[in-house]
Design a protein around this motif. Sequence first.
Motif, short mmCIF file in Angstrom:
data_model
loop_
_atom_site.label_atom_id
_atom_site.label_comp_id
_atom_site.label_asym_id
_atom_site.label_seq_id
_atom_site.Cartn_x
_atom_site.Cartn_y
_atom_site.Cartn_z
N UNK A 55 1.35 -1.41 0.08
CA UNK A 55 -0.04 0.17 0.35
C UNK A 55 1.02 1.28 0.24
N UNK A 56 2.23 2.16 0.76
CA UNK A 56 2.80 2.45 0.82
C UNK A 56 3.71 2.30 -0.69
N UNK A 57 3.60 0.93 -1.00
CA UNK A 57 4.48 1.30 -1.95
C UNK A 57 3.15 2.29 -3.22
N UNK A 58 2.14 1.79 -3.81
CA UNK A 58 1.28 2.55 -4.62
C UNK A 58 1.35 3.76 -4.07
N UNK A 59 1.04 4.08 -2.49
CA UNK A 59 0.69 5.53 -2.73
C UNK A 59 1.89 6.78 -2.86
N UNK A 60 3.64 5.91 -2.75
CA UNK A 60 4.21 6.57 -2.75
C UNK A 60 4.67 6.73 -4.79
N UNK A 61 4.08 5.85 -5.29
CA UNK A 61 4.05 5.94 -6.97
C UNK A 61 2.88 6.65 -7.40
N UNK B 289 2.78 10.47 6.25
CA UNK B 289 2.02 10.81 7.35
C UNK B 289 0.56 10.20 6.88
N UNK B 290 0.39 11.17 5.74
CA UNK B 290 -1.45 10.80 5.01
C UNK B 290 -1.67 9.31 5.07
N UNK B 291 -0.89 8.81 4.59
CA UNK B 291 -1.10 6.80 4.86
C UNK B 291 -0.88 6.31 6.01
N UNK B 292 -0.51 7.02 7.30
CA UNK B 292 -0.86 6.59 8.25
C UNK B 292 -2.20 6.90 8.52
N UNK B 293 -2.70 8.31 8.33
CA UNK B 293 -3.93 8.36 8.70
C UNK B 293 -4.56 7.37 7.72
N UNK B 294 -4.88 7.16 6.97
CA UNK B 294 -5.59 6.18 5.75
C UNK B 294 -6.22 4.76 6.67
N UNK B 295 -4.01 4.35 7.33
CA UNK B 295 -4.58 3.24 8.36
C UNK B 295 -5.28 3.13 9.65
N UNK B 296 -5.60 4.77 9.86
CA UNK B 296 -5.87 5.09 11.72
C UNK B 296 -7.72 4.52 10.89
N UNK B 297 -7.51 4.50 9.87
CA UNK B 297 -9.16 4.63 9.80
C UNK B 297 -9.88 3.77 9.62
N UNK B 298 -8.79 2.97 8.91
CA UNK B 298 -8.95 0.93 8.85
C UNK B 298 -9.87 0.68 9.86
N UNK B 299 -8.78 0.68 11.23
CA UNK B 299 -8.69 0.53 12.49
C UNK B 299 -9.63 0.68 13.59
N UNK B 300 -9.46 2.16 13.20
CA UNK B 300 -11.15 3.24 13.98
C UNK B 300 -11.12 4.23 13.90
N UNK B 301 -12.73 4.45 14.16
CA UNK B 301 -13.48 5.74 13.18
C UNK B 301 -12.85 6.33 13.72
N UNK B 302 -12.30 7.82 12.95
CA UNK B 302 -11.77 9.46 14.00
C UNK B 302 -13.23 9.76 14.65
N UNK B 303 -12.73 9.52 15.39
CA UNK B 303 -13.53 11.00 15.62
C UNK B 303 -14.52 12.41 15.16
N UNK B 304 -15.29 12.98 15.46
CA UNK B 304 -15.91 13.54 14.64
C UNK B 304 -14.87 14.83 14.21
N UNK B 305 -14.37 15.56 15.29
CA UNK B 305 -13.35 16.32 15.39
C UNK B 305 -12.20 16.22 15.67
#
Lengths: 368, 370
Positions: free
Chosen positions: B60-66, B138-154
């Motif tokens: 995934x990181x590969x694709x993101x960078x590419x 950092x963006x990629x990290x954020x995306x992965x977080x979203x997969x694992x738990x729903x981020x609070x609205x704020x």
Amino acid sequence: MQQFYVFVKKEFYHIFRDKKSLLIIFALPIAQMLIFGFALTNEIKNTEIAILDGAHDEASQALIAQFEASKYFEIKKTITTTAEADMAFKADEIKLALIIPPNFKAELAHSNSARIQILADATDPNTATTLEVYAGAIVRDYQNGITNNYRLPYSITAEIRMLYNPQLKGAYLFVPGVMGMILLLISAMMTSISIVREKELNTMEIILASPLKPIILILSKAVPYMVISLINVSTILIISVTLLDLPIHGSLMLVMGVSFLFITTALSLGLMISNITDSQQTAMFISLMGLMLPTLILSGFMFPIENMPYPMQLLSNIVPTKWFFIIIKDVMIKGLGFASVWKEIAILFGMTLLFLGISWKKFKMRLE
Amino acid sequence: MLLVILRKEFQQIRRNPAILRIIFMMPAVQLLILPLAADYEVKNVNLCIVDQDHSTYSQLLFNKLGASDYFIIKDVANSYDEALKTIEKDEADIILTIPPHFEKDLIRESEAKLSLAVNAVNGAKGNIGASYAINIINEYNQEIRKEWFTLPAFNPVPIIDVTYSNWYNEGMSYTLFMVPGILVILLTLVGSFLAALNIVHEKEVGTIEQINVSPIKKYQFILGKLIPFWVIGFIVLTIGLLISRFVYGIIPEGNVGLIYLFAAVYLLALLGIGLLISTIAESQQQAMFISFFFMLIFILMGGLYTSIDSMPYWAQVITRFNPVRYFIEVMRMIVMKDSSISDMRNQLLIIGIMAVVFNTWAVLVYRKRV
């Protein structure tokens, strides 16, 4: 061989008779190396900026303090409207403006998100991009400072290592570049007028009437300048290493050998110019005007070659300094050996032969 | 009397069409070619990736960078040492190492490490490239977080959103910046160099003696040398402005008349320097080396290639005596910022003083003796 020796001696007399020129030739590269070695850098230091603090609260003060503490920026003035930023940009007082909106702290505390605007004077896009990246990094640091005690799950941290130049010194890039440029220009300029001057002063007839072979004549013109250039190379290298802190991670012998090859290339280039022109003014004009900007722009130290459009990348291959710059960078800074730079060395060698070949072909035994 | 000298000078220049051709051709050709190469924007950063994890996440990181505009995945290596070779050969700029168990660590330990090794021979470029890479990670990290738990609205932590505005040059066009600058430099080279070689040429050829025995006054002689080159300078400037208008499509925001006004004073200052060198030097060779010395300082320290703000203080002081610096500033002001004449009055004043000083100096130094 005897003939060759006699002619070399004659050329030496010519050069040493003119003490003032000789002094200029030796002092010039030293002065240039010192000035440019220290002055030219793409490091960002003390860039003057303006700050518009619409919030005047603790958070904005803390952020401004971070900018103040940074060695990259210096706060020149505080402003109250963006129109003032426009004026300061127009008068060339600042290069960047940081706009902090009202209620910065309140927004940060309540909604956990705040907005900051960075205005850059993009008339110089190169500097503008760099400044924006650096300013962005300071804001990011500040943000990390507040979030320190809060850890998000699933965190990826990236470790960064800066290879070869951990302090990100500009000198590592610019000193080898300037070195190549000065050596090429001075060497080429010296020989570019050597033959054409004899044409202009009519001493050529005497030489042509002698039983001397053209190639001997051409080479004997080059030898004294080669001695001078060798002295110049040594002083330039000594200055770079002692005063400008350029490391020699690779072999010193290799650096010396390559420098010797490079000045030979430059001297032959000058000889070629001298053979194809018919007045000193034309020769100087070509060797100075024609060589200065192309070596500056196309050798890769000012502008990365990989950024250029493809035709320009191809064109850059004919600039001898490009190859010298690559070799010096690889050997001195990266510490690589002959095996990694033999291709570049072969190219410089080929260029030298080509220049000498053209000089020899174009040399006219008769005067018009 | 002045008219007579002028006629002589113009005739002398016309008689040598070879050099005249070079005077006009060389700047034109260089202006057509060189600005294309002068692009410093950090883009196309070449990446070499060492993937020791071979997991879905590393892919995934590969694709993101590419997919990013900034990066090109140049190479994939099996070990760091192998990757280092690509940096040594200048094929890659950054090595990204994804360590073994990257995915496992991230899921089980809730944290994982990546390492970046950056070629920093060009420090500024290395720094910018690394900064881009961090942003994408950092963006990629954020995306992965979203997969694992729903981020609070704020946002759970304070996030400062930075917006950047590039004033006067929104498209970040490099030609808009380089073309006028290179034009100034070419004009400088032509003007000062020609003037520098001129008087000393007469010394070398010996014709200066004839002038010395004539009743021409010193200032008339200097003026006679100056005016023809002044005219040539204007022609070169006009050719340059036409090229930037029709080839690069650069239409100055401000008044073109101001460029000519400044150039008029600027050329006087520059020719003054050239003539001064010419009266001091004993041979054309000396004149060439001296003018080369000053030209290189003027050009490299004019603020076009590296920023004057980054220079050490003593070097900044030197740039205050550098005419090129002022012309480049004025060019940028007029072409991009639509500055008015009052914005550039300082520059105009300084160049005016230089013009007076150098020309007077040249007249004083010139002796009617050989």
